[in-house]
Motif scaffolding. Structure first.
Motif, PDB file in Angstrom:
ATOM      1  N   HIS A  64     130.698 -47.808  12.420  1.00  0.00           N
ATOM      2  CA  HIS A  64     132.024 -47.191  12.335  1.00  0.00           C
ATOM      3  C   HIS A  64     132.200 -46.134  13.429  1.00  0.00           C
ATOM      4  N   GLU A  65     131.180 -45.316  13.644  1.00  0.00           N
ATOM      5  CA  GLU A  65     131.309 -44.212  14.596  1.00  0.00           C
ATOM      6  C   GLU A  65     131.232 -44.664  16.048  1.00  0.00           C
ATOM      7  N   PHE A  66     130.381 -45.652  16.331  1.00  0.00           N
ATOM      8  CA  PHE A  66     130.077 -45.963  17.725  1.00  0.00           C
ATOM      9  C   PHE A  66     130.494 -47.367  18.159  1.00  0.00           C
ATOM     10  N   GLY A  67     131.091 -48.125  17.252  1.00  0.00           N
ATOM     11  CA  GLY A  67     131.605 -49.426  17.618  1.00  0.00           C
ATOM     12  C   GLY A  67     130.564 -50.514  17.773  1.00  0.00           C
ATOM     13  N   ALA A  68     129.352 -50.267  17.278  1.00  0.00           N
ATOM     14  CA  ALA A  68     128.303 -51.291  17.359  1.00  0.00           C
ATOM     15  C   ALA A  68     128.644 -52.470  16.460  1.00  0.00           C
ATOM     16  N   THR A  69     128.154 -53.641  16.805  1.00  0.00           N
ATOM     17  CA  THR A  69     128.436 -54.866  16.064  1.00  0.00           C
ATOM     18  C   THR A  69     127.138 -55.496  15.571  1.00  0.00           C
ATOM     19  N   ARG A  70     127.264 -56.497  14.726  1.00  0.00           N
ATOM     20  CA  ARG A  70     126.077 -57.237  14.284  1.00  0.00           C
ATOM     21  C   ARG A  70     125.415 -57.939  15.455  1.00  0.00           C
ATOM     22  N   GLU A  71     126.205 -58.382  16.440  1.00  0.00           N
ATOM     23  CA  GLU A  71     125.616 -59.007  17.631  1.00  0.00           C
ATOM     24  C   GLU A  71     124.739 -58.001  18.383  1.00  0.00           C
ATOM     25  N   ASP A  72     125.169 -56.726  18.418  1.00  0.00           N
ATOM     26  CA  ASP A  72     124.350 -55.696  19.048  1.00  0.00           C
ATOM     27  C   ASP A  72     123.044 -55.492  18.276  1.00  0.00           C
ATOM     28  N   LEU A  73     123.169 -55.387  16.966  1.00  0.00           N
ATOM     29  CA  LEU A  73     121.992 -55.167  16.129  1.00  0.00           C
ATOM     30  C   LEU A  73     121.025 -56.337  16.229  1.00  0.00           C
ATOM     31  N   ALA A  74     121.551 -57.534  16.404  1.00  0.00           N
ATOM     32  CA  ALA A  74     120.710 -58.730  16.472  1.00  0.00           C
ATOM     33  C   ALA A  74     119.671 -58.647  17.577  1.00  0.00           C
ATOM     34  N   ASN A  75     119.966 -57.898  18.633  1.00  0.00           N
ATOM     35  CA  ASN A  75     119.038 -57.842  19.763  1.00  0.00           C
ATOM     36  C   ASN A  75     117.668 -57.298  19.371  1.00  0.00           C
ATOM     37  N   VAL A  76     117.608 -56.439  18.356  1.00  0.00           N
ATOM     38  CA  VAL A  76     116.307 -55.927  17.918  1.00  0.00           C
ATOM     39  C   VAL A  76     115.477 -57.062  17.327  1.00  0.00           C
ATOM     40  N   ALA A  77     116.055 -57.766  16.360  1.00  0.00           N
ATOM     41  CA  ALA A  77     115.320 -58.849  15.694  1.00  0.00           C
ATOM     42  C   ALA A  77     115.002 -59.993  16.649  1.00  0.00           C
ATOM     43  N   LEU A  78     115.934 -60.359  17.507  1.00  0.00           N
ATOM     44  CA  LEU A  78     115.714 -61.472  18.427  1.00  0.00           C
ATOM     45  C   LEU A  78     114.627 -61.145  19.451  1.00  0.00           C
ATOM     46  N   THR A  79     114.650 -59.920  19.973  1.00  0.00           N
ATOM     47  CA  THR A  79     113.644 -59.530  20.961  1.00  0.00           C
ATOM     48  C   THR A  79     112.259 -59.511  20.344  1.00  0.00           C
ATOM     49  N   GLN A  80     112.147 -58.940  19.145  1.00  0.00           N
ATOM     50  CA  GLN A  80     110.837 -58.865  18.514  1.00  0.00           C
ATOM     51  C   GLN A  80     110.327 -60.234  18.084  1.00  0.00           C
ATOM     52  N   ARG A  81     111.218 -61.130  17.707  1.00  0.00           N
ATOM     53  CA  ARG A  81     110.782 -62.480  17.373  1.00  0.00           C
ATOM     54  C   ARG A  81     110.251 -63.185  18.626  1.00  0.00           C
ATOM     55  N   ALA A  82     110.899 -62.966  19.753  1.00  0.00           N
ATOM     56  CA  ALA A  82     110.420 -63.584  20.994  1.00  0.00           C
ATOM     57  C   ALA A  82     109.025 -63.068  21.351  1.00  0.00           C
ATOM     58  N   TYR A  83     108.789 -61.763  21.154  1.00  0.00           N
ATOM     59  CA  TYR A  83     107.442 -61.227  21.366  1.00  0.00           C
ATOM     60  C   TYR A  83     106.448 -61.894  20.416  1.00  0.00           C
ATOM     61  N   ALA A  84     106.828 -62.032  19.150  1.00  0.00           N
ATOM     62  CA  ALA A  84     105.931 -62.634  18.157  1.00  0.00           C
ATOM     63  C   ALA A  84     105.593 -64.077  18.492  1.00  0.00           C
ATOM     64  N   ASN A  85     106.543 -64.792  19.086  1.00  0.00           N
ATOM     65  CA  ASN A  85     106.300 -66.193  19.436  1.00  0.00           C
ATOM     66  C   ASN A  85     105.182 -66.341  20.455  1.00  0.00           C
ATOM     67  N   ALA A  86     104.859 -65.267  21.181  1.00  0.00           N
ATOM     68  CA  ALA A  86     103.764 -65.302  22.156  1.00  0.00           C
ATOM     69  C   ALA A  86     102.514 -64.587  21.651  1.00  0.00           C
ATOM     70  N   ASN A  87     102.526 -64.154  20.401  1.00  0.00           N
ATOM     71  CA  ASN A  87     101.400 -63.422  19.816  1.00  0.00           C
ATOM     72  C   ASN A  87     100.682 -64.334  18.823  1.00  0.00           C
ATOM     73  N   PRO A  88      99.470 -64.758  19.113  1.00  0.00           N
ATOM     74  CA  PRO A  88      98.783 -65.710  18.223  1.00  0.00           C
ATOM     75  C   PRO A  88      98.486 -65.163  16.823  1.00  0.00           C
ATOM     76  N   ASP A  89      98.505 -63.843  16.640  1.00  0.00           N
ATOM     77  CA  ASP A  89      98.233 -63.254  15.329  1.00  0.00           C
ATOM     78  C   ASP A  89      99.488 -63.044  14.487  1.00  0.00           C
ATOM     79  N   ALA A  90     100.660 -63.211  15.065  1.00  0.00           N
ATOM     80  CA  ALA A  90     101.910 -62.913  14.366  1.00  0.00           C
ATOM     81  C   ALA A  90     102.234 -63.967  13.317  1.00  0.00           C
ATOM     82  N   LEU A  91     102.746 -63.528  12.180  1.00  0.00           N
ATOM     83  CA  LEU A  91     103.147 -64.465  11.136  1.00  0.00           C
ATOM     84  C   LEU A  91     104.283 -65.375  11.602  1.00  0.00           C
ATOM     85  N   MET A  92     105.173 -64.859  12.446  1.00  0.00           N
ATOM     86  CA  MET A  92     106.324 -65.633  12.902  1.00  0.00           C
ATOM     87  C   MET A  92     106.094 -66.285  14.265  1.00  0.00           C
TER      88      MET A  92
END
Length: 385
Positions: free
Chosen positions: A158-186
């Motif tokens: 509400h205050e800063f105009g952020a969207t769900r698409e903006d928030l998605a970048n956290v989860a998407l980036t970390q999932r991409a890191y996990a995809n290259a980590n052999p110990d990651a659950l995901m």
């Protein structure tokens, strides 16, 4: 103790972990012993040398069980830190303080969890009557941590105009890191924007992928003086600065009773952390930021000074937290995509980055910020080579 008396006086010299899974057969005691033995082996230290322990108040295994099962000698320091996801940096920092002061010589910090066991899920219980601090939030429908963080994220949008698409970048980036980590659950499960946006809601606007994993496992760290560390097996990772913090008028995870809901306990921690440090935010090469919920990464980026107020969503969307970005964040996949152990895995990933052995290695990484939960009383560490 002055900042100079603490700075670079101690080092993390060993890391160890169990395998990670949604559910493991071992007990929490067994998992803890496996991880600690691995960390001691990594450091090349005999269990009899350990004389300091640090853990969480939520740890179910008492220190004497750990010491007895692993053959430790006499203990000279032991402490526990409260507030779940806010605890790991405090547990490390307190053991480091004891070693820097000469109270102890070799410390172990650990966290062992079995979230696969429903009886271990503290938020699943229902109280017939609420007479503690929860009375200020639960009657209003904020019955889970996800609800409390969702309320903050809605205010942020509400205050800063952020969207769900903006928030998605956290989860998407970390999932991409996990995809290259052999110990990651995901590691074998990719995540795209459409899948994220169409996922079921947990606490609007937080969807399934904005919430941490439910997982079993244990992680342990070994800490010594920097002087002793020079003679050990591994490249030492120096603990450069440490602080804990709790903001005024704080109420556990409902950190919005003050005049500014985004001026959290992380702001109190950050001011004291950078005061002690020879480094400032622009000097940090990589960060491991507590991420039980993806908005906490955005709030922490701002409170630790990596971007201005209201700018974190755009910062993440720019690719700054991804590979090759200005500040790679949670490079193992973090709590969202590697494993959820109250953030202890963030410390081991920081150590791997500074050793140069991480699966998603940041080239030339020489400094790392590790933070614990933005919305609880918390702590942070600056680690460096």
């Amino acid at each position: 103790m002055s900042a100079g008396a603490f700075k670079d006086r101690t080092a993390i010299v060993g890391i160890g972990q169990t395998r990670f899974a949604k559910s493991l057969p071992e007990t929490e005691l067994q998992l803890a012993c496996i991880a600690i033995r691995a960390a001691l082996g990594d450091a090349g230290i005999n269990p009899e040398e350990v004389d300091a322990l640090g853990c969480f108040t939520q740890e179910t295994t008492p220190e004497f069980e750990i010491a007895r099962n692993l053959g430790f000698g006499e203990l000279h320091f032991f402490s526990q830190v409260a507030h779940g996801g806010g605890a790991i940096c405090g547990a490390v920092g307190q053991v480091c303080s004891a070693i820097a002061l000469g109270i102890a010589k070799v410390g172990v910090v650990w966290r062992s969890r079995k979230r696969g066991d429903p009886s271990k899920r503290q938020w699943a219980g229902v109280q017939p009557r609420i007479d503690d601090h929860w009375k200020w939030s639960r009657p209003h429908g904020l019955s889970r941590p996800a609800d409390e963080v969702a309320m903050l994220m809605r205010r942020y949008m509400h205050e800063f105009g952020a969207t769900r698409e903006d928030l998605a970048n956290v989860a998407l980036t970390q999932r991409a890191y996990a995809n290259a980590n052999p110990d990651a659950l995901m590691r074998e499960k990719t995540l795209g924007l459409d899948t994220y946006l169409n996922a079921r809601m947990i606490a609007e606007p937080l969807c399934l992928f904005d919430n941490c994993l439910e997982s079993d496992g244990a992680v342990a760290l070994v800490i010594t003086s920097a002087e002793y560390a020079r003679d050990l097996k591994q490249k030492p990772v120096l603990v450069h600065a440490f602080s804990q913090g709790m903001n005024r008028e704080h109420q556990l995870m409902t950190d919005y009773h003050g005049p500014d809901p985004f001026h959290s306990s992380s702001a109190a921690t950050a001011r004291n952390l950078w005061r002690q440090s020879d480094l400032s935010p622009p000097d940090i090469d990589v960060a491991q930021i507590y991420d039980a919920f993806s908005p906490l990464v955005l709030f922490s980026l701002e409170n630790y000074g990596f971007c201005g107020r209201g700018e974190a969503a755009a910062f993440a969307a720019s690719g700054a937290i991804g590979p090759g970005g200005q500040l790679p964040v949670n490079t193992s996949g973090g709590s969202l995509s590697e494993v959820y152990l109250h953030g202890v895995n963030l410390v081991t990933e920081a150590v791997r980055q500074l050793r140069g052995t991480a699966a998603n290695q940041v080239p030339g990484a020489e400094s790392c910020l590790v933070s614990s939960c933005d919305s609880t009383p918390n702590g942070a560490l600056v680690l460096r080579n």
